[in-house]
Design an enzyme around this catalytic site. Sequence first.
Site, short mmCIF file in Angstrom:
data_model
loop_
_atom_site.label_atom_id
_atom_site.label_comp_id
_atom_site.label_asym_id
_atom_site.label_seq_id
_atom_site.Cartn_x
_atom_site.Cartn_y
_atom_site.Cartn_z
N GLU A 44 32.19 -10.56 3.23
CA GLU A 44 30.87 -9.94 3.35
C GLU A 44 29.96 -10.34 2.19
O GLU A 44 30.38 -11.00 1.23
CB GLU A 44 31.04 -8.42 3.41
CG GLU A 44 31.85 -8.00 4.63
CD GLU A 44 31.94 -6.51 4.83
OE1 GLU A 44 31.67 -5.74 3.88
OE2 GLU A 44 32.29 -6.10 5.96
N CYS A 53 32.96 -13.28 9.88
CA CYS A 53 34.13 -12.62 10.46
C CYS A 53 35.42 -13.41 10.20
O CYS A 53 35.41 -14.63 10.02
CB CYS A 53 33.95 -12.47 11.96
SG CYS A 53 32.68 -11.30 12.44
N GLU A 55 37.87 -14.15 12.32
CA GLU A 55 38.26 -15.12 13.34
C GLU A 55 37.56 -16.45 13.13
O GLU A 55 38.15 -17.53 13.24
CB GLU A 55 37.87 -14.61 14.74
CG GLU A 55 38.48 -13.29 15.12
CD GLU A 55 37.64 -12.08 14.71
OE1 GLU A 55 37.12 -12.06 13.58
OE2 GLU A 55 37.52 -11.16 15.52
N1 THU Z 1 34.51 -8.23 11.73
C1 THU Z 1 35.37 -9.27 11.84
O1 THU Z 1 35.77 -9.88 10.85
N2 THU Z 1 35.76 -9.62 13.08
C2 THU Z 1 35.34 -9.01 14.22
O2 THU Z 1 35.50 -9.55 15.31
C3 THU Z 1 34.72 -7.69 14.12
C4 THU Z 1 33.94 -7.51 12.87
C5 THU Z 1 34.04 -7.84 10.40
C6 THU Z 1 32.59 -8.16 10.14
C7 THU Z 1 32.26 -7.17 9.05
O3 THU Z 1 32.64 -7.73 7.81
C8 THU Z 1 33.16 -5.98 9.35
O4 THU Z 1 34.18 -6.46 10.22
C9 THU Z 1 32.46 -4.80 10.01
O5 THU Z 1 31.75 -5.20 11.13
#
Ligand code: THU
Length: 133
Positions: A44, A53, A55
């Site tokens: 983040e 994210c 993935e």
């Molecule tokens: N997040 C992921 O890493 N993968 C997902 O598919 C869902 C969301 C992360 C993004 C952000 O850092 C946190 O989860 C909250 O949304």
Amino acid sequence: MDKYELIRKATHARSLSYSPYSHFAVGAALLCKDGSVYLGANIENSSYPLCMCAERNAIYNAMMDGKSKDDFEALAIIADSDQPCSPCGACRQVISELFPEEAPIYLANLEGDTKETLIKELLPFAFSGEDLE
Ligand code: THU
């Protein structure tokens, strides 16, 4: 490597998450046909739209090591969610282009719940490069 071992790798990836804003750590592990595994966690930023994210980081990590779609065998995703953690819409779009349609995607949570799916279940009627032709 079975799905539980890949989920364990994703759990390790999750421990590398940098998520001081959402406090929602996600881990992903991408298994390749040669047995190699590429990790990703969500990273983040105080400028929220720059968050990346787990993935997508796993897929991009593999591609930066010379791997591509045909090398990929399975993907595991884990978070501390009530249901097995499901990829966000942006990740579904990226997975639909860069990950094989027949390869399993294992969703998991810390309770030990798992769900196996495919990208065509997660993102039916996907937009693709063919739509641009
Ligand atoms: N997040 C992921 O890493 N993968 C997902 O598919 C869902 C969301 C992360 C993004 C952000 O850092 C946190 O989860 C909250 O949304």
